[in-house]
Each structure stands twice: as C-alpha cells, then as structure tokens.
Design an enzyme around this catalytic site. Sequence first.
Site, PDB file in Angstrom:
ATOM      1  N   ARG A 122      -7.133 -14.392   3.705  1.00  0.00           N
ATOM      2  CA  ARG A 122      -6.819 -13.073   3.169  1.00  0.00           C
ATOM      3  C   ARG A 122      -8.051 -12.479   2.507  1.00  0.00           C
ATOM      4  O   ARG A 122      -8.158 -12.391   1.286  1.00  0.00           O
ATOM      5  CB  ARG A 122      -5.681 -13.189   2.180  1.00  0.00           C
ATOM      6  CG  ARG A 122      -4.473 -13.948   2.698  1.00  0.00           C
ATOM      7  CD  ARG A 122      -3.768 -13.236   3.812  1.00  0.00           C
ATOM      8  NE  ARG A 122      -3.137 -12.034   3.346  1.00  0.00           N
ATOM      9  CZ  ARG A 122      -2.213 -11.376   4.014  1.00  0.00           C
ATOM     10  NH1 ARG A 122      -1.811 -11.835   5.180  1.00  0.00           N
ATOM     11  NH2 ARG A 122      -1.689 -10.274   3.540  1.00  0.00           N
ATOM     12  N   GLN A 127      -9.107  -8.497   7.654  1.00  0.00           N
ATOM     13  CA  GLN A 127      -7.846  -7.760   7.639  1.00  0.00           C
ATOM     14  C   GLN A 127      -7.417  -7.321   9.032  1.00  0.00           C
ATOM     15  O   GLN A 127      -6.236  -7.394   9.378  1.00  0.00           O
ATOM     16  CB  GLN A 127      -7.969  -6.545   6.729  1.00  0.00           C
ATOM     17  CG  GLN A 127      -6.660  -5.811   6.512  1.00  0.00           C
ATOM     18  CD  GLN A 127      -6.814  -4.661   5.531  1.00  0.00           C
ATOM     19  OE1 GLN A 127      -7.904  -4.396   5.054  1.00  0.00           O
ATOM     20  NE2 GLN A 127      -5.721  -3.980   5.254  1.00  0.00           N
ATOM     21  N   ASP A 130      -5.524 -10.025  11.023  1.00  0.00           N
ATOM     22  CA  ASP A 130      -4.380 -10.626  10.355  1.00  0.00           C
ATOM     23  C   ASP A 130      -3.113 -10.552  11.209  1.00  0.00           C
ATOM     24  O   ASP A 130      -2.356  -9.585  11.159  1.00  0.00           O
ATOM     25  CB  ASP A 130      -4.162  -9.938   9.008  1.00  0.00           C
ATOM     26  CG  ASP A 130      -3.221 -10.703   8.100  1.00  0.00           C
ATOM     27  OD1 ASP A 130      -2.502 -11.583   8.607  1.00  0.00           O
ATOM     28  OD2 ASP A 130      -3.208 -10.418   6.896  1.00  0.00           O
ATOM     29  N   SER A 133       0.362 -10.331   9.300  1.00  0.00           N
ATOM     30  CA  SER A 133       0.707  -9.009   8.786  1.00  0.00           C
ATOM     31  C   SER A 133       1.163  -8.077   9.903  1.00  0.00           C
ATOM     32  O   SER A 133       2.156  -7.362   9.769  1.00  0.00           O
ATOM     33  CB  SER A 133      -0.490  -8.396   8.052  1.00  0.00           C
ATOM     34  OG  SER A 133      -0.711  -9.039   6.822  1.00  0.00           O
ATOM     35  N   TYR A 230      -0.739 -15.480  -8.210  1.00  0.00           N
ATOM     36  CA  TYR A 230       0.359 -16.378  -7.887  1.00  0.00           C
ATOM     37  C   TYR A 230       1.520 -16.166  -8.849  1.00  0.00           C
ATOM     38  O   TYR A 230       1.330 -15.814 -10.015  1.00  0.00           O
ATOM     39  CB  TYR A 230      -0.086 -17.838  -7.989  1.00  0.00           C
ATOM     40  CG  TYR A 230      -1.031 -18.261  -6.903  1.00  0.00           C
ATOM     41  CD1 TYR A 230      -0.551 -18.742  -5.693  1.00  0.00           C
ATOM     42  CD2 TYR A 230      -2.405 -18.177  -7.079  1.00  0.00           C
ATOM     43  CE1 TYR A 230      -1.413 -19.137  -4.693  1.00  0.00           C
ATOM     44  CE2 TYR A 230      -3.284 -18.562  -6.080  1.00  0.00           C
ATOM     45  CZ  TYR A 230      -2.777 -19.045  -4.883  1.00  0.00           C
ATOM     46  OH  TYR A 230      -3.640 -19.423  -3.889  1.00  0.00           O
TER      47      TYR A 230
END
Length: 454
Positions: A122, A127, A130, A133, A230
């Site tokens: 990530r 991107q 990905d 996604s 997180y």
Amino acid sequence: MRIAVQTETDANESRVAATPETVKTLIGLGAEFAVQSGAGRGSALDDSAYAAAGATIVPTAADAARDADVILRVRRPTVAEVAGAKPGALVLAILDPYDNLPALGALAGTGVSAFAMELIPRITRAQSMDVLSSQANLAGYRAVIDAAAAYERAIPMMTTAAGAVPPARIFVMGVGVAGLQAIATAKRIGGVVTATDVRPATKEQVLSLGAKFIAVEDEEFAAAETAAGYAKPMSAEYQAKQAELTASHIAKQDIVITTALIPGRKAPVLITAQMVASMQRGSIIVDLAVERGGNCELSRPGETVVTENGVKILGALNVPGRVPATASALYARNLVNFLKPLIDKDARTLAVDWDDEIVKATLLTRDGGTPHPGFQAPADEPPADEPPADATPAAQAAPESAAPAAETEAAPDDDDAEASDDAAPGPDETGGGAAAPGQPPARRQKPRGRGPRR
C-alpha cells in the site's frame, strides 16, 4: 518477450487477465502475445478482438505457455498450465497462498517466478497496480445491485397517487474500499444508508458519502486507532456495547452488506443467528466474506439461504466476476502497470529489479524456492500436483476493505504510504473494520485519504 494469456479453468471464474487494450499496450513495449482461444469469452471479448490488437490466437493453454517469458492469469495456474514456459518465466496472478502452501510449493517446483497480485504493498507508486482495490470496488457495487434484485420492494422513496413508498434502509458493515462503494451505490439508488467500522477515521468518509455513521463513540473509540493506522483491540466492555448497538440496528434494516476480510484468517462473524432472527421478513443480507467463512453465521458459499423468518442471505462466489467485463478491464490494467517497470524499454526485454520493494512484497516463488518469508512451503509436506482453484480475491478485498477503487477509493496521503511500508498486511480489500461481536477487531491499515476519489 513472449506473453501468454490462458483461459481460466475455475468454474466460477469469468474474468480474463488481458484485454485487447492491454495487449496493444504491451505489444507497443516489445511483447509478442499468445492468447488461448476463448480466454475472453466470459468477459464478452472475442478472439477476433485480440487478433485485431496484434495477438496470436492458440488453441490450448499449453500452446500459449510454450516458450513464454510471462504468463498472465486471474487465478493461480496449475503445474500443468505453466509447463513449457521458459525457466524463470514470470507468472502474474492472484495466487491465494493462504492455506495453500503445498500448491505454492508445487508452483515453485516448476521454476517459474510467481507474483501474488493481492500482496501489492500500500504505497503511492503501487496504487495503479492495486488489484484488491480495483476488484473490491466492483464487489461493493455488485453487492448492492444483487441486494436490490433480491429485495422484493422498491429501494428509493416514491410518492404516487396511491400513496408514498418508504425508502429501503441499508446498513454497510466495514468501511473499506468495498464498503465505501456499497455506500455510494446504495445512496445513488435512493436508500437510507448507515455504516459502521471500528476505525474512527472512517466516520468522515461515511459522512462524506451522505450516510450516517453507527458506533459507540466514547473515549475508547476515539483512541481506537494507532499512529500507523491500525485499529487497537477493544475492551470487553466496549465490544459488548458495540454488539448491543449493532444488534438493535440490524433488527430495523432492510438490507445489510458485510465486507470484513482478513488475509490468512477466517472472516470474523459480525451477524449472529440471533441477529438474523430479529430481522423482518423479506430482509436481505449480502455476505462478501462468504468464501472465507462468512461474516454472517448462517451464510453458505455459493448459496442463497432463506431463513425460517424469511430473511435471504446471499453468499455469491467471486462477486467481482459478476461484473466480468469491467472487472477484467481493471484487473488487466493493474497487471500492465505492474509489468511496465519490469521491462527495459530500450532493449524491449524483461529486466526485473529483484530488490524493488514491490517485487519483494509480491514475489512468492523463484528458482525453485519460496523466498517470501510469510509463505514458506512446509518441508515435510510434499507439494500437490494440482493445487485447488478456490477463493477469489473478492472482492479480496486487504487493508482497506474487499473488496472498490474507481469511484470511491481515496488516494493515499504521503504519510499514509509511509505508514503502510512498514506495516504488516491488513484486512482483505473487501473487508472494513467492523468489529465482530465478542472478539477484538483485527488490526487495520490506515485509510487512504479522507474522502472518495471522484
């Protein structure tokens, strides 16, 4: 540089790893393409379209793989399907290595260098690669469409001469990529939308899409996210309060969509049988995590379950593949964007930088071994000859949620990208951070930005 595209053999797979558009792009970089006849049929792509783009159409998977430098797949190929490729050939696919280490070892034994596209890190420059996604985006969209088709009432509010029709109430559990797209789609078709997630940062994303955020927002919730993005384990007291709120809210909903997935682990149970029993007859649950055990206690992979109180629980497999033409187009572009940096544009040959962080994060097999520290094949367990073709990426969903990218995925901030570099893998793309009743939520990666990409 010869690139092979093979027909997917899994019965539930309708996608293809290359489109005529991406074939033309890679031919422009010096590639020769061999496409197995019928590879694109499930995505409404004819052999003639590939031939017009410059590919050679071959009759079998073996013909496609013969002397290939690169093999493009959606799902993990079998040993037989990569036979004939050049030593060290690159295999790009969703390998689903979790719980499939013998199959991974078998693939390593063929000598290919296999890259797991679901492990794309990530970071900002990755991107466009990905896969989770892009596919999760479609899973979130399709979940709402499937729910609307199964729901035996109208979704939007209607005012007619015969009286008013109230809008459907839609609840999304898990605000990751799939969850965000589900929210956006549900709002577009006129639903009254609410959503929940254990990460405080997702509240702003939910509100930006016009939905209402549901959570126990006390002091513990406000501090539930670490600096790296997180979700912290919540206390038993908080879990009990959140479970009570969720249960009372679900009882009033017409449609519930769950999206929580965690790589390598069974999906957390978010909806218990007791919660299902509290719902009204005709209500719909769409479980995007059904292939990993399900977020609903009563869901079944590949089935629509109708409970005694008339609730329909949809457990469709390979939800992105239910929008195959679009899913294939996005997935194929992800592969092109991954492959481009591995090609020397002057020499027009492969030139892999094995020390690149994206390469290291995704490389699972090389030179007969499994170099990735997270996926070492057991030494005492002989590799399987024919690995099972099972779970889909789902919306597979990873850090933000199983599951979308195109319209609702937010671009990562620079600090988000840095945080994710050192972070362990988060939940699958279909998964958000909805907490399971009675158990601490899994750690989640920091959301990409503060709102949807338009």
